[in-house]
Write an enzyme that holds these catalytic residues in place. Structure first.
Site, PDB file in Angstrom:
ATOM      1  CE  LYS A 138      -1.759   2.746   3.088  1.00  0.00           C
ATOM      2  NZ  LYS A 138      -1.870   4.028   2.313  1.00  0.00           N
ATOM      3  CD  GLU A 197      13.316   4.068   7.803  1.00  0.00           C
ATOM      4  OE1 GLU A 197      12.939   4.938   8.622  1.00  0.00           O
ATOM      5  OE2 GLU A 197      13.579   4.289   6.627  1.00  0.00           O
ATOM      6  CB  CYS A 245      13.336   8.514   8.119  1.00  0.00           C
ATOM      7  SG  CYS A 245      14.199   7.509   6.904  1.00  0.00           S
ATOM      8  CD  GLU A 253      10.528  12.364  12.014  1.00  0.00           C
ATOM      9  OE1 GLU A 253      11.288  11.883  11.146  1.00  0.00           O
ATOM     10  OE2 GLU A 253       9.602  11.718  12.543  1.00  0.00           O
TER      11      GLU A 253
END
Length: 487
Positions: free
Chosen positions: A170, A245, A279, A376
Site C-alpha cells: 500500500k 522503519e 527519516c 521530528e
C-alpha cells in the site's frame, strides 16, 4: 491521469482519491480508492499464486533471469518515473533522476543474492546430518510513504519477491502513481500474476485488513512512530514478524578537527535534500564551540545560495513540502523555537503561495531543553547546538527518543571509531550523510523502529528456516537399548 489498483491487472473502484502536485497546489491525477474487499482480493490472489508454486518454488536461476529483466526494463524507463515522481512529490527533477537511476541496483542485488545464497550444515553430535534451508513466508504486506515513493517501495519489494513471497503493498495516497506503474512493469518483464499487488487507499480504511488478515505472514512499514506502534501491535496479535522503519532526529556532529567547508556542504545536504522530508534528515547539527561561529556563517552563506522553485527546472535545488498542512506545521515549529530562545540565522519566513514552498531554515542557539531539539519536524528546518568535548557531543547526540542515524565529521580516525561505537543509532556515516547501498543494512533502534532493510539481513527476514535432521547411524530404540541416545 487515472490509475486503478493493481491486482494481477488494473482494478477500478467506485471512488477516487485526488493526487495533488505540491508545487502548484492543484490536482494532477486520481487513484482508485481501495476498500476492504479490494485488499481481501489482493491477499487472496497473492496466496493462490504462492500456493501454486509458480514463483515460490521457481528455480532460483529462472527467478534471477526475471528479476534481471525487471531491472533492465526499469532502467530504460527511469526518465518517465523520475518525471512522475517530481510531479507527485515536488522533489526536484535532478534529484529524482539521480536517485531513481540507482534503483535497478536493488533488484539486481537481491536477484543475485537469492541465486547464490547457501544453506548450512550444522555440527551435530553423533552420526547425524543436520542441514538448514530457508523458504519463503507466503503473503507479506508492505506500507510505504510519500517522501521516497519508488525507492522505499523497491527497497521492500526486491528482497520480498527475491525470496519467493507474494507481496501486497500500500503506497501513500499522496504519491501512489509510480508504485502501481512499477507493478505493471514487473508483469511486463515476466513476474507471474499475483506476485506483486498494489492497493491504494487511506490507512485507517484499509490498514486493519492489510495488516490483520490471517493469511499475511509478515508486515513491513516505513512511516511515523505512532503508525508503527499500531501496526506492530497488529503483528503481535497475529504472531507475525514486523519490520518498521519509523521516525528520526539524526545528529550531524562537527568536530573541531573537521574540514569545516566539507562539513558545511555535508550538513547542507543532510538537512535540505528532499526539503528535509527524510527519516535520516540531519535535523540536529552539533558543532564544537571553537568552530561554531565559523561553521554557522558558512552554512548561512551556503543555504542562502540554494535555489528554491519549479521542481521540473534542472537548476532547482529545493522544492515544496508535500502539503499545505505540512507547511503550516513546519512554520509552527519555527515559531515555537523562536519563543524558546532560538535565533533564526536564515529562512523561517512563511509566505502564502499556490505551491507549498518553505525556505531552508537554520536556527542557532538551540539547547536540548527546546522542542525543536527533540521533535521530528520533517521539513527544511535545522537546529544548531554547540558542545565542549567529545563526551558532551555523544551525550547530546544520544539525547533523543529516536535512534535511526547520525553523521560525524572529523579528520581523526580514532575519534571516528570511538564516537561511532557510542552512538545509539542503526547507521553512522563518517564524513558523509545519507549514503545508501542495497548491501548495507538500513534501520534504527529506540522509537526509530525495528528490523532492517537492505543487505542479507533484509533477505533473511523474508524467509523462514527449516532444520532437517537425518539419522544415518544411531539406532532409535530408547526403550530397547540401555545406551540409546536421548535427544
Amino acid at each position: 491521469m487515472k490509475l486503478g489498483n493493481w491486482i494481477g491487472k488494473l482494478r477500478i473502484e467506485s471512488d477516487w482519491i485526488k493526487i495533488i502536485n505540491p508545487a502548484i497546489g492543484k490536482e494532477m491525477g486520481q487513484i482508485a480508492r481501495a476498500n476492504k474487499e479490494t485488499v481481501n482480493a489482493a491477499i487472496s490472489l497473492g496466496q493462490r499464486t504462492f500456493e501454486s508454486g509458480v514463483w515460490s518454488r521457481m528455480d532460483t536461476t529462472d527467478r534471477f533471469r526475471i528479476m534481471t529483466r525487471i531491472a533492465t526494463l526499469l532502467q530504460s524507463k527511469i526518465q518517465e518515473f523520475a518525471h512522475l515522481e517530481t510531479l507527485q512529490t515536488g522533489r526536484p527533477i535532478r534529484e529524482m533522476q539521480t536517485q531513481l537511476s540507482r534503483l535497478p541496483e536493488w533488484i539486481e542485488y537481491f536477484a543475485a543474492l537469492q541465486r547464490t545464497h547457501q544453506g548450512n550444515v550444522n555440527p551435530f553430535k553423533g552420526q547425524v546430518l543436520n542441514y538448514v534451508k530457508r523458504y519463503p513466508l507466503g503473503v507479506v504486506s508492505q506500507i510505504t510513504p510519500w517522501n521516497h515513493p519508488l525507492l522505499i517501495a523497491i527497497k521492500k519489494i526486491a528482497p520480498a519477491i527475491s525470496a519467493g513471497n507474494s507481496v501486497v503493498v500500500k503506497p501513500s495516497e499522496l504519491a501512489p502513481i509510480n508504485v502501481v506503474k512499477f507493478a505493471e512493469l514487473c508483469q511486463e518483464a515476466g513476474l507471474p500474476e499475483g506476485v506483486l499487488n498494489v492497493v491504494c487507499g487511506y490507512g485507517p480504511e484499509i490498514g486493519p485488513t492489510l495488516c490483520g488478515h490471517p493469511l499475511v505472514r509478515k508486515l513491513d512499514i516505513t512511516g511515523g512512530t505512532e503508525t508503527g506502534r499500531t501496526i506492530a501491535s497488529q503483528a503481535g496479535n497475529n504472531l507475525v514478524e514486523c519490520i518498521a522503519e519509523l521516525g528520526g532526529k539524526a545528529p550531524v556532529i562537527v568536530f573541531q578537527d573537521s574540514n569545516i567547508q566539507d562539513a558545511v556542504n555535508g550538513a547542507c545536504f543532510a538537512s535540505f535534500i528532499a526539503s528535509g522530508q527524510t527519516c535520516v534528515m540531519g535535523s540536529r547539527i552539533l558543532v564544537h564551540e571553537s568552530v561554531k561561529d565559523e561553521f554557522v556563517d558558512k552554512l548561512r552563506q551556503k543555504v542562502n545560495g540554494l535555489k528554491m522553485g519549479d521542481p521540473l527546472d534542472q537548476e532547482t535545488q529545493i522544492g515544496p513540502v508535500i502539503t499545505k498542512e505540512s507547511k503550516q506545521r513546519i512554520h509552527a515549529f519555527v515559531q515555537r523555537a523562536q519563543e524558546q530562545g532560538g535565533r533564526i540565522v536564515t529562512g523561517g519566513v512563511y509566505e502564502d503561495t499556490d505551491g507549498y514552498f518553505y525556505p531552508p531554515t537554520v536556527i542557532d542557539n538551540v539547547t536540548n531543553q527546546m522542542d525543536i531539539f527533540h521533535k521530528e519536524v520533517f521539513g527544511p528546518v535545522v537546529s544548531v547546538t554547540s558542545f565542549k568535548d567529545d563526551q558532551e557531543a555523544v551525550r547530546l547526540a544520544n539525547d533523543s527518543e529516536f535512534g535511526l542515524a547520525a553523521s560525524l565529521w572529523t579528520e581523526n580516525i580514532s575519534r571516528a571509531h570511538l564516537v561511532s561505537e557510542q552512538l545509539r543509532v542503526g547507521i553512522v556515516w563518517v564524513n558523509a550523510h545519507h549514503f545508501n547501498d542495497p548491501s548495507s543494512p538500513w534501520g534504527g533502534e529506540k522509537l526509530s523502529g525495528m528490523g532492517r532493510e537492505n543487505g542479507i539481513e533484509a533477505y533473511l527476514a523474508y524467509t523462514t528456516p527449516k532444520s532437517v535432521v537425518i539419522n544415518y547411524g544411531q539406532k532409535p530404540d530408547w526403550f530397547g537399548q540401555k545406551n540409546a541416545r536421548y535427544g
